[in-house]
Design a protein around this motif. Structure first.
Motif, PDB file in Angstrom:
ATOM      1  N   LEU A  78       0.823  -1.204   0.000  1.00 26.90           N
ATOM      2  CA  LEU A  78       0.000   0.000   0.000  1.00 26.90           C
ATOM      3  C   LEU A  78       0.859   1.256   0.000  1.00 26.90           C
ATOM      4  O   LEU A  78       1.970   1.273   0.518  1.00 26.90           O
ATOM      5  N   THR A  79       0.319   2.329  -0.562  1.00 25.14           N
ATOM      6  CA  THR A  79       0.940   3.634  -0.440  1.00 25.14           C
ATOM      7  C   THR A  79       0.023   4.530   0.381  1.00 25.14           C
ATOM      8  O   THR A  79      -1.199   4.547   0.182  1.00 25.14           O
ATOM      9  N   LEU A  80       0.599   5.240   1.330  1.00 21.70           N
ATOM     10  CA  LEU A  80      -0.170   6.173   2.155  1.00 21.70           C
ATOM     11  C   LEU A  80       0.136   7.616   1.775  1.00 21.70           C
ATOM     12  O   LEU A  80      -0.351   8.547   2.418  1.00 21.70           O
ATOM     13  N   ALA A  81       0.921   7.790   0.732  1.00 21.74           N
ATOM     14  CA  ALA A  81       1.366   9.126   0.340  1.00 21.74           C
ATOM     15  C   ALA A  81       0.174  10.056   0.114  1.00 21.74           C
ATOM     16  O   ALA A  81      -0.726   9.760  -0.677  1.00 21.74           O
ATOM     17  N   GLY A  82       0.172  11.185   0.826  1.00 24.01           N
ATOM     18  CA  GLY A  82      -0.854  12.204   0.638  1.00 24.01           C
ATOM     19  C   GLY A  82      -2.191  11.899   1.275  1.00 24.01           C
ATOM     20  O   GLY A  82      -3.133  12.688   1.155  1.00 24.01           O
ATOM     21  N   ARG A  83      -2.308  10.787   1.981  1.00 19.60           N
ATOM     22  CA  ARG A  83      -3.611  10.403   2.532  1.00 19.60           C
ATOM     23  C   ARG A  83      -3.868  11.047   3.899  1.00 19.60           C
ATOM     24  O   ARG A  83      -2.959  11.261   4.688  1.00 19.60           O
ATOM     25  N   LEU A  84      -5.144  11.311   4.144  1.00 26.31           N
ATOM     26  CA  LEU A  84      -5.599  11.755   5.457  1.00 26.31           C
ATOM     27  C   LEU A  84      -6.035  10.514   6.222  1.00 26.31           C
ATOM     28  O   LEU A  84      -6.923   9.789   5.790  1.00 26.31           O
ATOM     29  N   VAL A  85      -5.392  10.271   7.354  1.00 30.74           N
ATOM     30  CA  VAL A  85      -5.596   9.038   8.106  1.00 30.74           C
ATOM     31  C   VAL A  85      -6.298   9.320   9.433  1.00 30.74           C
ATOM     32  O   VAL A  85      -5.963  10.275  10.137  1.00 30.74           O
ATOM     33  N   LEU A  86      -7.266   8.484   9.762  1.00 30.28           N
ATOM     34  CA  LEU A  86      -7.907   8.510  11.068  1.00 30.28           C
ATOM     35  C   LEU A  86      -7.342   7.356  11.883  1.00 30.28           C
ATOM     36  O   LEU A  86      -7.441   6.201  11.477  1.00 30.28           O
ATOM     37  N   ASP A  87      -6.744   7.655  13.034  1.00 37.85           N
ATOM     38  CA  ASP A  87      -6.151   6.641  13.903  1.00 37.85           C
ATOM     39  C   ASP A  87      -7.064   6.432  15.101  1.00 37.85           C
ATOM     40  O   ASP A  87      -7.129   7.279  16.002  1.00 37.85           O
ATOM     41  N   VAL A  88      -7.756   5.313  15.123  1.00 39.14           N
ATOM     42  CA  VAL A  88      -8.690   4.999  16.204  1.00 39.14           C
ATOM     43  C   VAL A  88      -7.961   4.202  17.284  1.00 39.14           C
ATOM     44  O   VAL A  88      -7.478   3.109  17.032  1.00 39.14           O
ATOM     45  N   GLY A  89      -7.903   4.756  18.481  1.00 39.41           N
ATOM     46  CA  GLY A  89      -7.121   4.155  19.556  1.00 39.41           C
ATOM     47  C   GLY A  89      -5.674   4.599  19.455  1.00 39.41           C
ATOM     48  O   GLY A  89      -4.755   3.778  19.505  1.00 39.41           O
ATOM     49  N   GLN A  90      -5.457   5.899  19.352  1.00 37.70           N
ATOM     50  CA  GLN A  90      -4.119   6.444  19.057  1.00 37.70           C
ATOM     51  C   GLN A  90      -3.080   6.130  20.128  1.00 37.70           C
ATOM     52  O   GLN A  90      -1.929   5.835  19.807  1.00 37.70           O
ATOM     53  N   SER A  91      -3.452   6.201  21.387  1.00 37.01           N
ATOM     54  CA  SER A  91      -2.557   5.856  22.498  1.00 37.01           C
ATOM     55  C   SER A  91      -1.211   6.584  22.376  1.00 37.01           C
ATOM     56  O   SER A  91      -1.179   7.797  22.189  1.00 37.01           O
ATOM     57  N   THR A  92      -0.093   5.860  22.447  1.00 37.49           N
ATOM     58  CA  THR A  92       1.216   6.504  22.358  1.00 37.49           C
ATOM     59  C   THR A  92       1.570   6.913  20.932  1.00 37.49           C
ATOM     60  O   THR A  92       2.497   7.692  20.720  1.00 37.49           O
ATOM     61  N   GLY A  93       0.855   6.360  19.945  1.00 39.15           N
ATOM     62  CA  GLY A  93       1.024   6.823  18.575  1.00 39.15           C
ATOM     63  C   GLY A  93       1.829   5.935  17.653  1.00 39.15           C
ATOM     64  O   GLY A  93       2.326   6.399  16.625  1.00 39.15           O
ATOM     65  N   GLY A  94       1.938   4.644  17.960  1.00 38.98           N
ATOM     66  CA  GLY A  94       2.689   3.754  17.084  1.00 38.98           C
ATOM     67  C   GLY A  94       2.148   3.718  15.667  1.00 38.98           C
ATOM     68  O   GLY A  94       2.907   3.789  14.692  1.00 38.98           O
ATOM     69  N   PHE A  95       0.826   3.615  15.526  1.00 40.46           N
ATOM     70  CA  PHE A  95       0.214   3.596  14.193  1.00 40.46           C
ATOM     71  C   PHE A  95       0.343   4.963  13.518  1.00 40.46           C
ATOM     72  O   PHE A  95       0.572   5.058  12.312  1.00 40.46           O
ATOM     73  N   THR A  96       0.184   6.027  14.297  1.00 42.68           N
ATOM     74  CA  THR A  96       0.325   7.374  13.749  1.00 42.68           C
ATOM     75  C   THR A  96       1.732   7.583  13.210  1.00 42.68           C
ATOM     76  O   THR A  96       1.924   8.078  12.091  1.00 42.68           O
ATOM     77  N   ASP A  97       2.721   7.205  13.989  1.00 40.18           N
ATOM     78  CA  ASP A  97       4.121   7.335  13.593  1.00 40.18           C
ATOM     79  C   ASP A  97       4.383   6.574  12.296  1.00 40.18           C
ATOM     80  O   ASP A  97       5.001   7.096  11.353  1.00 40.18           O
ATOM     81  N   CYS A  98       3.892   5.350  12.226  1.00 40.12           N
ATOM     82  CA  CYS A  98       4.091   4.522  11.033  1.00 40.12           C
ATOM     83  C   CYS A  98       3.415   5.145   9.814  1.00 40.12           C
ATOM     84  O   CYS A  98       4.005   5.218   8.732  1.00 40.12           O
ATOM     85  N   ALA A  99       2.167   5.605   9.983  1.00 42.99           N
ATOM     86  CA  ALA A  99       1.436   6.203   8.864  1.00 42.99           C
ATOM     87  C   ALA A  99       2.179   7.417   8.305  1.00 42.99           C
ATOM     88  O   ALA A  99       2.286   7.597   7.084  1.00 42.99           O
ATOM     89  N   LEU A 100       2.719   8.247   9.186  1.00 42.48           N
ATOM     90  CA  LEU A 100       3.464   9.428   8.731  1.00 42.48           C
ATOM     91  C   LEU A 100       4.723   9.030   7.983  1.00 42.48           C
ATOM     92  O   LEU A 100       5.071   9.626   6.958  1.00 42.48           O
ATOM     93  N   ARG A 101       5.412   8.012   8.470  1.00 43.68           N
ATOM     94  CA  ARG A 101       6.646   7.586   7.817  1.00 43.68           C
ATOM     95  C   ARG A 101       6.379   6.964   6.457  1.00 43.68           C
ATOM     96  O   ARG A 101       7.269   6.934   5.599  1.00 43.68           O
ATOM     97  N   PHE A 102       5.158   6.478   6.260  1.00 41.58           N
ATOM     98  CA  PHE A 102       4.780   5.945   4.950  1.00 41.58           C
ATOM     99  C   PHE A 102       4.093   7.001   4.088  1.00 41.58           C
ATOM    100  O   PHE A 102       3.504   6.669   3.065  1.00 41.58           O
TER     101      PHE A 102
END
Length: 254
Positions: A78-102
């Motif tokens: 998958l490519t996440l380039a340019g996408r607006l992402v909703l992170d449900v259960g953000q907590s410390t931000g592991g998924f958020t961090d990964c989404a930004l790096r992708f």
């Protein structure tokens, strides 16, 4: 003299004392002049002691969760380039961090708790953190609507989800409403919370591995009823922090 774990923190080589202790126990910490790994977090050294930390894949993101999402993204290509992402259960931000790096352009995080997001992400202009927000009632939340409006969007291009102590079947109805047609979902499934107390042993571990299929069936049926199709299901490459097997899914809103 200072404890080794505290010394790592003071030198900026670990994000928290807990993570410093994990690095030490995993044999990643050495004296700067070389030698054997240091193994005791409580061992004391002079404050001027210089340390080095060997590269640790689990330190790539602010939490191990980022590695789990990374595995799914890379499996799917998958490519996440340019996408607006909703992170449900953000907590410390592991998924958020990964989404930004992708390549995600912005991540809006929904978290029922408070003060959990890593400071590096809290201070990132590409991140919006909505705390004290129940994911079961997202569609009626004015703060979430305002966050989308501020970004000139009616909803997310992609949602990622990592929640605990609740079945995802209770969150998916609101999440499905927020996703546009063609919107995608990447989710970490924790069977112990889908099965409930009767499905785990005294240590909180799923007692019967054959029930994993029951969890998958239940989530597929839930998604189908909401106009969402699960396209891919795979085991997570990492166990949960409690030792439970976890799974990753990719779904699309039809």
């Amino acid at each position: 003299m200072q404890r080794l774990d505290q010394l790592l923190l003071s030198q900026g080589l670990a994000r928290s004392r807990t993570r410093a202790q994990r690095l030490i126990r995993h044999g990643r910490v050495r004296l700067a002049d070389g030698g054997m790994p240091l193994k005791k977090p409580g061992e004391k050294f002079p404050e001027a002691t210089r340390l080095t930390v060997d590269e640790d894949p689990e330190e790539r993101y602010v939490s191990r969760a980022g590695l789990k999402l990374e595995a799914l993204i890379e499996t799917l290509g998958l490519t996440l380039a340019g996408r607006l992402v909703l992170d449900v259960g953000q907590s410390t931000g592991g998924f958020t961090d990964c989404a930004l790096r992708f390549g995600a352009r912005h991540v809006i995080g929904v978290e029922v708790g408070h003060d959990q997001l890593d400071p590096s992400l809290r201070n990132d202009p590409r991140v919006t953190c909505l705390e004290g927000l129940n994911a079961r009632t997202m569609t009626g939340e004015p703060r979430l609507r305002a966050a989308f409006d501020a970004l000139g969007a009616t909803g997310p291009d992609l949602a990622v989800m990592d929640v605990s102590f609740i079945s995802q079947t209770l969150i998916l109805p609101d999440l499905a409403d927020l996703l546009p047609s063609g919107g995608e979902l990447l989710s970490l499934v924790k069977p112990q919370f889908e099965l409930g107390p009767g499905g785990v042993n005294a240590r909180g571990l799923v007692a019967d591995p054959e029930r994993y299929a029951e969890v998958e069936t239940r989530l597929r049926e839930c998604c189908t009823g909401l106009g969402v199709e699960i396209l891919h299901w795979q085991p997570s490459p990492l166990l949960g922090g409690d030792g439970n097997r976890e799974f990753l899914l990719h779904a699309i809103k039809r």
